[in-house]
Design a protein around this motif. Structure first.
Motif, PDB file in Angstrom:
ATOM      1  N   ILE A 228      -0.627  10.098  87.555  1.00 23.32           N
ATOM      2  CA  ILE A 228      -2.103  10.144  87.022  1.00 23.32           C
ATOM      3  C   ILE A 228      -2.996   8.799  87.418  1.00 23.32           C
ATOM      4  N   THR A 229      -3.817   9.208  88.117  1.00 24.46           N
ATOM      5  CA  THR A 229      -4.872   8.470  88.397  1.00 24.46           C
ATOM      6  C   THR A 229      -6.363   8.575  87.883  1.00 24.46           C
ATOM      7  N   LEU A 230      -6.944   7.560  87.555  1.00 20.83           N
ATOM      8  CA  LEU A 230      -8.401   7.758  86.995  1.00 20.83           C
ATOM      9  C   LEU A 230      -9.170   6.401  87.149  1.00 20.83           C
ATOM     10  N   VAL A 231     -10.434   6.819  87.497  1.00 22.41           N
ATOM     11  CA  VAL A 231     -11.485   5.597  87.639  1.00 22.41           C
ATOM     12  C   VAL A 231     -12.533   6.281  86.328  1.00 22.41           C
ATOM     13  N   LEU A 232     -12.993   5.155  85.630  1.00 27.08           N
ATOM     14  CA  LEU A 232     -14.148   5.270  84.778  1.00 27.08           C
ATOM     15  C   LEU A 232     -15.379   4.333  85.306  1.00 27.08           C
ATOM     16  N   ALA A 233     -16.280   5.078  85.392  1.00 31.88           N
ATOM     17  CA  ALA A 233     -17.361   4.120  85.792  1.00 31.88           C
ATOM     18  C   ALA A 233     -18.874   4.161  85.325  1.00 31.88           C
TER      19      ALA A 233
ATOM     20  N   LEU B   5     -22.087   7.966  82.646  1.00 33.97           N
ATOM     21  CA  LEU B   5     -20.613   7.947  82.969  1.00 33.97           C
ATOM     22  C   LEU B   5     -20.195   8.804  83.928  1.00 33.97           C
ATOM     23  N   PHE B   6     -19.206   8.077  84.724  1.00 35.46           N
ATOM     24  CA  PHE B   6     -18.393   9.066  85.233  1.00 35.46           C
ATOM     25  C   PHE B   6     -17.067   9.090  85.249  1.00 35.46           C
ATOM     26  N   LEU B   7     -16.342   9.930  85.516  1.00 34.62           N
ATOM     27  CA  LEU B   7     -14.790  10.143  85.766  1.00 34.62           C
ATOM     28  C   LEU B   7     -14.241  10.719  87.103  1.00 34.62           C
ATOM     29  N   LEU B   8     -13.462   9.811  87.606  1.00 32.37           N
ATOM     30  CA  LEU B   8     -12.986  10.496  88.810  1.00 32.37           C
ATOM     31  C   LEU B   8     -11.237  10.532  88.468  1.00 32.37           C
ATOM     32  N   CYS B   9     -10.762  11.787  88.827  1.00 30.22           N
ATOM     33  CA  CYS B   9      -9.268  11.723  88.556  1.00 30.22           C
ATOM     34  C   CYS B   9      -8.665  12.675  89.369  1.00 30.22           C
ATOM     35  N   THR B  10      -7.407  12.510  89.712  1.00 28.71           N
ATOM     36  CA  THR B  10      -6.561  13.410  90.257  1.00 28.71           C
ATOM     37  C   THR B  10      -6.026  14.342  89.165  1.00 28.71           C
ATOM     38  N   ASP B  11      -5.437  15.493  89.832  1.00 26.23           N
ATOM     39  CA  ASP B  11      -4.978  16.894  88.963  1.00 26.23           C
ATOM     40  C   ASP B  11      -3.792  16.294  87.890  1.00 26.23           C
ATOM     41  N   GLY B  12      -3.269  15.370  87.959  1.00 21.79           N
ATOM     42  CA  GLY B  12      -2.428  14.695  87.047  1.00 21.79           C
ATOM     43  C   GLY B  12      -3.033  14.853  85.729  1.00 21.79           C
ATOM     44  N   LEU B  13      -4.137  14.428  85.672  1.00 27.45           N
ATOM     45  CA  LEU B  13      -5.089  14.374  84.512  1.00 27.45           C
ATOM     46  C   LEU B  13      -5.738  15.637  84.150  1.00 27.45           C
ATOM     47  N   SER B  14      -6.506  16.142  85.023  1.00 28.35           N
ATOM     48  CA  SER B  14      -7.404  17.144  84.921  1.00 28.35           C
ATOM     49  C   SER B  14      -6.803  18.583  84.604  1.00 28.35           C
ATOM     50  N   SER B  15      -5.311  18.812  85.195  1.00 33.88           N
ATOM     51  CA  SER B  15      -4.770  20.122  84.914  1.00 33.88           C
ATOM     52  C   SER B  15      -3.996  20.043  83.448  1.00 33.88           C
ATOM     53  N   VAL B  16      -3.802  18.862  82.874  1.00 36.74           N
ATOM     54  CA  VAL B  16      -3.012  18.596  82.005  1.00 36.74           C
ATOM     55  C   VAL B  16      -3.718  18.575  80.607  1.00 36.74           C
ATOM     56  N   ILE B  17      -4.707  17.705  80.525  1.00 35.82           N
ATOM     57  CA  ILE B  17      -5.543  17.667  79.141  1.00 35.82           C
ATOM     58  C   ILE B  17      -6.950  18.385  79.534  1.00 35.82           C
TER      59      ILE B  17
ATOM     60  N   ILE C  17     -18.485  12.600  97.379  1.00 34.96           N
ATOM     61  CA  ILE C  17     -17.827  13.024  98.645  1.00 34.96           C
ATOM     62  C   ILE C  17     -16.463  13.739  98.114  1.00 34.96           C
ATOM     63  N   HIS C  18     -16.200  14.802  98.619  1.00 38.11           N
ATOM     64  CA  HIS C  18     -15.101  15.533  97.665  1.00 38.11           C
ATOM     65  C   HIS C  18     -14.299  16.381  98.759  1.00 38.11           C
ATOM     66  N   ILE C  19     -12.969  16.339  98.594  1.00 41.93           N
ATOM     67  CA  ILE C  19     -12.199  17.428  99.428  1.00 41.93           C
ATOM     68  C   ILE C  19     -10.789  17.499  98.847  1.00 41.93           C
ATOM     69  N   GLY C  20     -10.516  18.758  98.416  1.00 42.47           N
ATOM     70  CA  GLY C  20      -9.146  18.977  97.715  1.00 42.47           C
ATOM     71  C   GLY C  20      -9.454  19.374  96.087  1.00 42.47           C
ATOM     72  N   ASP C  21      -8.361  18.911  95.161  1.00 41.56           N
ATOM     73  CA  ASP C  21      -8.528  19.270  93.889  1.00 41.56           C
ATOM     74  C   ASP C  21      -8.393  18.095  92.895  1.00 41.56           C
ATOM     75  N   SER C  22      -8.891  16.970  93.582  1.00 39.56           N
ATOM     76  CA  SER C  22      -8.927  15.822  92.387  1.00 39.56           C
ATOM     77  C   SER C  22     -10.500  15.699  92.093  1.00 39.56           C
ATOM     78  N   ARG C  23     -10.835  15.352  90.924  1.00 37.43           N
ATOM     79  CA  ARG C  23     -12.223  15.767  90.182  1.00 37.43           C
ATOM     80  C   ARG C  23     -13.230  14.658  90.141  1.00 37.43           C
ATOM     81  N   CYS C  24     -14.430  15.088  90.091  1.00 34.02           N
ATOM     82  CA  CYS C  24     -15.425  14.028  89.553  1.00 34.02           C
ATOM     83  C   CYS C  24     -16.183  14.721  88.468  1.00 34.02           C
ATOM     84  N   TYR C  25     -16.146  13.993  87.369  1.00 33.13           N
ATOM     85  CA  TYR C  25     -17.044  14.285  86.073  1.00 33.13           C
ATOM     86  C   TYR C  25     -17.974  13.528  85.837  1.00 33.13           C
ATOM     87  N   GLN C  26     -19.411  14.119  85.329  1.00 32.62           N
ATOM     88  CA  GLN C  26     -20.366  13.298  84.686  1.00 32.62           C
ATOM     89  C   GLN C  26     -20.402  13.392  83.258  1.00 32.62           C
TER      90      GLN C  26
END
Length: 254
Positions: free
Chosen positions: A229-234, A182-194, A110-119
């Motif tokens: 910075i907000t992230l979920v690893l799952a 594995l999955f990573l959900l994160c806000t752009d405070g992480l994905s736009s920096v590293i 489920i996605h809207i905006g610029d936070s991200r989901c990685y596999q």
């Protein structure tokens, strides 16, 4: 299927408050980024995350997940609109939302905006979500390269978000999964920096652990941590092992 998750949410070095929210549950994980610079961003992110949290006990199937998600996000958007009406000073607040929900044998993105989901699979990191931003639209149109996008003056301009003023439907997609994903959900405070290679290295070494979450945070801090910075690893498991709860703004905003 259930999620086994670790998560963190941090103010960063330059923000006065944390406008991010996240949820880690058995069937649902999610991050939401209150729109930076707008009054009440933390309120908006808390509204949508708390709405998802209430749905974590529902039964989601491949057939029902679309309608249930539309119901949840429409209700959250309506609550944002009502909050703005009751408190006009909050006009302009909004939030992104990126979430994964388990169904029988797939997960729904489920996605809207610029936070991200990685596999993360077989040592390779793949971005599953697609940014709803001006620069992404320019990339899709062939008017901007990925490299040029990183330094574009409007790289943070979001084209789609939950703001209470329109009937905004999120992108919804069923994702095939494998046992070791594995999955990573994160806000752009992480994905736009590293960059993705640094994220991959940490996930390869430490997987879904608090150590990995702290390493990701430390890497962002090393690069200045300009945003929350907000992230979920799952990862997925047949057992219900997740610690369930809200973090970030959702944990403190009523």
């Amino acid at each position: 299927m259930h999620f086994q998750s670790v998560a963190l949410s941090d103010r960063g070095l330059n923000r006065e408050i944390n406008e991010d929210s996240a949820w880690i549950g058995s069937q649902i994980i999610a991050v939401a980024d209150g729109l930076g610079g707008h009054a009440g961003g933390e309120v908006a992110s808390a509204i949508v995350i708390n709405g998802l949290a209430k749905a974590d006990k529902k039964e989601f199937t491949k057939e029902s997940v679309h309608d249930l998600v539309i119901e949840i996000t429409t209700k959250a958007n309506g609550e944002i609109a009502k909050t703005i009406k009751d408190s006009p000073k909050l006009k302009g607040m909004g939030t992104t939302l990126t979430s994964l929900i388990t169904t029988e044998d797939k997960v729904a993105l489920i996605h809207i905006g610029d936070s991200r989901c990685y596999q993360f699979r077989d040592g390779k990191l793949t971005q599953l979500s697609k940014d709803h931003t001006l620069v992404q639209e320019l990339i899709d149109q062939g008017r901007l390269s990925v490299e040029e996008a990183t330094s574009h003056p409007q790289k943070s301009l979001i084209t789609k978000a939950l703001m209470g003023n329109t009937e905004t439907e999120p992108f919804i997609q069923l994702i095939n999964v494998e046992p070791d994903d594995l999955f990573l959900l994160c806000t752009d405070g992480l994905s736009s920096v590293i960059n993705e290679s640094e994220i991959s290295k940490i996930l390869r070494e430490d997987g879904v652990t608090e150590v990995a979450a702290e390493k990701l945070k430390k890497a962002v801090y090393k690069s200045g941590a300009p945003d929350n910075i907000t992230l979920v690893l799952a990862k997925l498991t047949s057992e219900n092992l997740s610690s369930i709860g809200t973090i970030g703004a959702a944990a403190v905003v009523a």
